[in-house]
Design a protein around this motif. Structure first.
Motif: not given
Length: 292
Positions: A168-176, A231-248
């Motif tokens: 998801r993180t890499a995809e967010a960067g590509l989308v932005a 089984i649990g997974y840490r909530t990851d907000r990094t993808p949205d942080m990337i979009m925010a940093d790109a001005g979205f």
């Protein structure tokens, strides 16, 4: 620059909508809409009804949809075309003089996505772009539109599910990067997407999207309904942080809309109430630009 939402965003069975008197944008995960090999006409009809209810006569409207049939280009175009016909919207753009639907098949899982618009909106020729599979788990589609004399870039995207959470993180960067390149430095962008993860935006020092597990299990952990209980997974907000940093900007947060989930409505939804379907937008540059 288009008028911005003056009131709260409203929710309609998974369709999040940003509406003013002059412009409307919605995003809607259709959940296996007319997917090959499946049939649920009553639910399909309800999905179509929801979209018809969102469209106000005379108001330019743009919609991003996910989970169309996506086995191939033909099935994605047919699915979007059926949805457009059933809702009174349009989906055909011109590329090299040829008319084609603003639909794209999916990479994994055969889930396509697309864009719709009302009769008040005109697609701008030779601006339809997409990424299907390859670097994306699902897909991204974008097209430039003339909305009341203003040019915007509209896009629909579907982020990876739990099986592809590490992408998801890499995809967010590509989308932005892709959207910014497509629209140019000053272009206005509206993006509707199923992000499959929460927002990173805050209000009054708190996350606008509470950690999903605070509503389901224990704090700061996210459990998916089809995993074993331990089984649990840490909530990851990094993808949205990337979009925010790109001005979205997150439309709901930007305009102070009350928090509302976009999941948890259906009888088979095991993941609980989450706001994973969101509208992001990047404002136009200060200098106004006309439609080419």
């Amino acid at each position: 620059m288009l008028p911005q939402p003056s009131g709260p965003l409203r929710l309609a069975v998974g369709g999040l909508t940003s509406i003013t008197d002059d412009f409307a944008f919605f995003t809607y995960n259709l959940c296996d809409y007319r997917r090959t090999g499946r049939s649920d006409e009553a639910r399909y009809a309800r999905v179509e009804e929801v979209i018809r209810e969102l469209v106000r006569p005379g108001t330019p409207t743009v919609g991003a949809v996910q989970e169309l049939p996506g086995d191939d280009w033909t099935s994605a175009a047919h699915g979007l075309g059926h949805l457009a016909s059933a809702t009174g919207l349009h989906c055909q753009a011109f590329t090299d003089g040829t008319r084609s639907a603003a639909a794209v098949p999916g990479g994994h899982d055969c889930l396509g996505l697309g864009l719709l618009w009302s009769a008040e909106v005109d697609p701008i020729a030779d601006t339809l772009r997409y990424i299907s599979g390859g670097p994306l788990w699902h897909a991204l589609v974008m097209v430039d539109l003339n909305v009341g004399g203003h040019r915007i870039s509209a896009a629909s995207y579907h982020a990876p599910p739990k099986a592809g959470r590490d992408r998801r993180t890499a995809e967010a960067g590509l989308v932005a990067t892709t959207l910014r390149s497509h629209a140019g430095d000053g272009g206005e962008i509206w993006l509707g997407a199923d992000w499959n993860s929460p927002s990173s935006r805050t209000t009054d020092g708190l996350y606008y999207d509470p950690d999903p597990t605070e509503m389901v299990t224990s704090a700061d952990r996210q459990r998916w309904g089809d995993d074993l209980p331990e089984i649990g997974y840490r909530t990851d907000r990094t993808p949205d942080m990337i979009m925010a940093d790109a001005g979205f900007r997150d439309a709901a947060v930007e305009y102070g809309a009350p928090w509302a989930p976009t999941t948890g409505h259906g009888p088979n939804d095991r993941n609980g109430p989450r706001r994973i379907d969101r509208i992001l937008y990047r404002p136009a540059a200060a200098a106004p630009g006309g439609v080419a």
